[in-house]
Write a protein that holds these residues in place. Sequence first.
Motif, PDB file in Angstrom:
ATOM      1  N   MET A  36     -26.802 -52.457 -44.660  1.00 39.94           N
ATOM      2  CA  MET A  36     -26.669 -52.185 -46.120  1.00 39.94           C
ATOM      3  C   MET A  36     -25.529 -51.390 -46.728  1.00 39.94           C
ATOM      4  N   GLU A  37     -24.496 -52.104 -48.300  1.00 39.28           N
ATOM      5  CA  GLU A  37     -23.696 -50.858 -48.375  1.00 39.28           C
ATOM      6  C   GLU A  37     -24.370 -49.648 -49.281  1.00 39.28           C
ATOM      7  N   GLN A  38     -22.769 -48.594 -49.493  1.00 41.07           N
ATOM      8  CA  GLN A  38     -23.642 -48.141 -50.420  1.00 41.07           C
ATOM      9  C   GLN A  38     -23.345 -48.476 -51.923  1.00 41.07           C
ATOM     10  N   ARG A  39     -24.828 -48.266 -52.877  1.00 41.32           N
ATOM     11  CA  ARG A  39     -25.606 -48.196 -53.420  1.00 41.32           C
ATOM     12  C   ARG A  39     -25.657 -47.253 -54.553  1.00 41.32           C
ATOM     13  N   PHE A  40     -26.125 -47.639 -55.904  1.00 44.83           N
ATOM     14  CA  PHE A  40     -25.800 -46.109 -57.333  1.00 44.83           C
ATOM     15  C   PHE A  40     -27.681 -46.726 -57.500  1.00 44.83           C
ATOM     16  N   GLY A  41     -28.828 -46.909 -57.203  1.00 45.41           N
ATOM     17  CA  GLY A  41     -29.616 -46.649 -57.036  1.00 45.41           C
ATOM     18  C   GLY A  41     -30.278 -45.335 -56.284  1.00 45.41           C
ATOM     19  N   PHE A  42     -30.916 -45.224 -55.867  1.00 47.85           N
ATOM     20  CA  PHE A  42     -32.403 -44.503 -55.378  1.00 47.85           C
ATOM     21  C   PHE A  42     -32.290 -44.326 -53.803  1.00 47.85           C
ATOM     22  N   ILE A  43     -32.755 -45.759 -53.881  1.00 47.56           N
ATOM     23  CA  ILE A  43     -32.777 -46.432 -52.543  1.00 47.56           C
ATOM     24  C   ILE A  43     -31.302 -46.610 -51.276  1.00 47.56           C
ATOM     25  N   HIS A  44     -31.237 -46.245 -50.696  1.00 42.34           N
ATOM     26  CA  HIS A  44     -29.782 -46.052 -49.803  1.00 42.34           C
ATOM     27  C   HIS A  44     -29.838 -46.728 -48.602  1.00 42.34           C
ATOM     28  N   ASP A  45     -31.118 -47.627 -47.821  1.00 42.07           N
ATOM     29  CA  ASP A  45     -30.298 -47.896 -47.048  1.00 42.07           C
ATOM     30  C   ASP A  45     -32.186 -48.848 -46.601  1.00 42.07           C
ATOM     31  N   GLU A  46     -32.121 -49.347 -45.434  1.00 39.98           N
ATOM     32  CA  GLU A  46     -32.709 -50.851 -45.187  1.00 39.98           C
ATOM     33  C   GLU A  46     -34.471 -49.923 -44.832  1.00 39.98           C
ATOM     34  N   MET A  47     -34.232 -49.001 -44.337  1.00 38.75           N
ATOM     35  CA  MET A  47     -35.844 -47.886 -44.046  1.00 38.75           C
ATOM     36  C   MET A  47     -36.700 -48.025 -45.041  1.00 38.75           C
ATOM     37  N   GLU A  48     -35.392 -47.336 -46.804  1.00 34.41           N
ATOM     38  CA  GLU A  48     -35.916 -46.814 -47.594  1.00 34.41           C
ATOM     39  C   GLU A  48     -36.934 -47.690 -48.269  1.00 34.41           C
ATOM     40  N   LEU A  49     -36.177 -49.220 -47.754  1.00 31.92           N
ATOM     41  CA  LEU A  49     -36.073 -50.479 -48.660  1.00 31.92           C
ATOM     42  C   LEU A  49     -37.668 -50.980 -48.413  1.00 31.92           C
ATOM     43  N   LYS A  50     -37.728 -50.856 -47.426  1.00 26.41           N
ATOM     44  CA  LYS A  50     -38.805 -51.206 -46.509  1.00 26.41           C
ATOM     45  C   LYS A  50     -40.242 -50.824 -46.990  1.00 26.41           C
ATOM     46  N   CYS A  92     -35.431 -57.917 -45.623  1.00 27.36           N
ATOM     47  CA  CYS A  92     -36.327 -56.747 -45.942  1.00 27.36           C
ATOM     48  C   CYS A  92     -37.218 -57.163 -45.424  1.00 27.36           C
ATOM     49  N   LEU A  93     -37.996 -57.192 -46.266  1.00 22.78           N
ATOM     50  CA  LEU A  93     -39.085 -58.146 -46.225  1.00 22.78           C
ATOM     51  C   LEU A  93     -39.525 -59.847 -44.946  1.00 22.78           C
ATOM     52  N   TYR A  94     -38.423 -60.249 -45.276  1.00 24.01           N
ATOM     53  CA  TYR A  94     -38.150 -61.317 -43.530  1.00 24.01           C
ATOM     54  C   TYR A  94     -38.447 -59.620 -41.798  1.00 24.01           C
ATOM     55  N   ASP A  95     -37.606 -59.129 -41.836  1.00 24.69           N
ATOM     56  CA  ASP A  95     -38.153 -58.454 -41.138  1.00 24.69           C
ATOM     57  C   ASP A  95     -39.674 -57.403 -41.053  1.00 24.69           C
ATOM     58  N   LEU A  96     -40.312 -57.037 -42.929  1.00 20.59           N
ATOM     59  CA  LEU A  96     -41.912 -56.753 -42.592  1.00 20.59           C
ATOM     60  C   LEU A  96     -42.320 -57.674 -41.528  1.00 20.59           C
ATOM     61  N   ILE A  97     -42.365 -58.798 -42.243  1.00 16.28           N
ATOM     62  CA  ILE A  97     -42.854 -59.843 -42.001  1.00 16.28           C
ATOM     63  C   ILE A  97     -43.439 -60.314 -39.874  1.00 16.28           C
ATOM     64  N   ARG A  98     -41.712 -59.810 -39.624  1.00 14.64           N
ATOM     65  CA  ARG A  98     -41.163 -60.258 -38.017  1.00 14.64           C
ATOM     66  C   ARG A  98     -42.054 -58.740 -37.380  1.00 14.64           C
ATOM     67  N   THR A  99     -41.919 -57.692 -37.724  1.00 15.11           N
ATOM     68  CA  THR A  99     -42.535 -56.180 -37.105  1.00 15.11           C
ATOM     69  C   THR A  99     -44.072 -56.653 -37.867  1.00 15.11           C
ATOM     70  N   GLY A 100     -44.524 -57.904 -38.072  1.00 15.85           N
ATOM     71  CA  GLY A 100     -46.064 -57.391 -38.477  1.00 15.85           C
ATOM     72  C   GLY A 100     -46.347 -56.627 -39.532  1.00 15.85           C
ATOM     73  N   HIS A 101     -46.154 -56.401 -39.911  1.00 11.07           N
ATOM     74  CA  HIS A 101     -46.703 -54.696 -41.241  1.00 11.07           C
ATOM     75  C   HIS A 101     -46.535 -55.627 -42.674  1.00 11.07           C
ATOM     76  N   ILE A 102     -46.260 -57.045 -42.845  1.00 12.16           N
ATOM     77  CA  ILE A 102     -46.688 -57.788 -43.584  1.00 12.16           C
ATOM     78  C   ILE A 102     -47.130 -59.351 -43.510  1.00 12.16           C
ATOM     79  N   ARG A 103     -47.864 -59.642 -43.644  1.00 10.57           N
ATOM     80  CA  ARG A 103     -48.548 -60.945 -43.820  1.00 10.57           C
ATOM     81  C   ARG A 103     -48.148 -62.005 -44.803  1.00 10.57           C
ATOM     82  N   GLU A 104     -48.106 -63.268 -44.194  1.00  8.57           N
ATOM     83  CA  GLU A 104     -47.474 -63.903 -45.492  1.00  8.57           C
ATOM     84  C   GLU A 104     -48.914 -65.250 -45.637  1.00  8.57           C
ATOM     85  N   GLU A 105     -49.123 -65.581 -46.395  1.00  3.94           N
ATOM     86  CA  GLU A 105     -50.859 -66.938 -47.022  1.00  3.94           C
ATOM     87  C   GLU A 105     -49.596 -67.280 -47.840  1.00  3.94           C
TER      88      GLU A 105
END
Length: 176
Positions: free
Chosen positions: A1-15, A53-66
């Motif tokens: 993730m590149e540097q951004r202007f908001g408060f969310i700065h990295d993948e972990m924060e977004l997840k 990030c959404l895809y990663d959370l599904i892949r790691t079993g944190h989120i399910r899609e139905e």
Amino acid sequence: MEQRFGFIHDEMELKVLILYVLRKVNMPVPRNELTDLVLLCDDGIGYFEFAECLYDLIRTGHIREEDGAYSLTQKGIENGMAAEQGIRYSVRIRADKASATTRQLLERDSMIHATHELRQLGGFTVKLSMGDGMGQLIDLELLCGDSDQAKKIESNFRKHAEKLYGKIIELLMNEV
């Protein structure tokens, strides 16, 4: 993730934010609604970072899609709650407000049903129903001449179910 202007700065924060939003809504959320909710929380979040990030959370079993809707697994609930204190207060407030509104809309939509089916002898049967969370308030079947008319009735019922229910009760209570 590149540097951004908001408060969310990295993948972990977004997840963590995605997990937080899903926990607050506490029911399956369609992808477009979830995307809007998360992007609304911080001006620096981009769609592609969100999708990754959404895809990663599904892949790691944190989120399910139905059926195109997303919800938390037990793992997602536990890990999200353990990390959500790291979400900036201003982002959390935006997420809380947006999640509450979305939850109300999704709850309403889950209590309103409108479908139609072709009849053997011609025409269509439109089935309309609305509940209040404790039971059915109205369950109505109508005969329609064609598919376009049936779709129009379904659409109007979904948009105005409470108002239509009130009008029906009013008509039935008054002497004709």
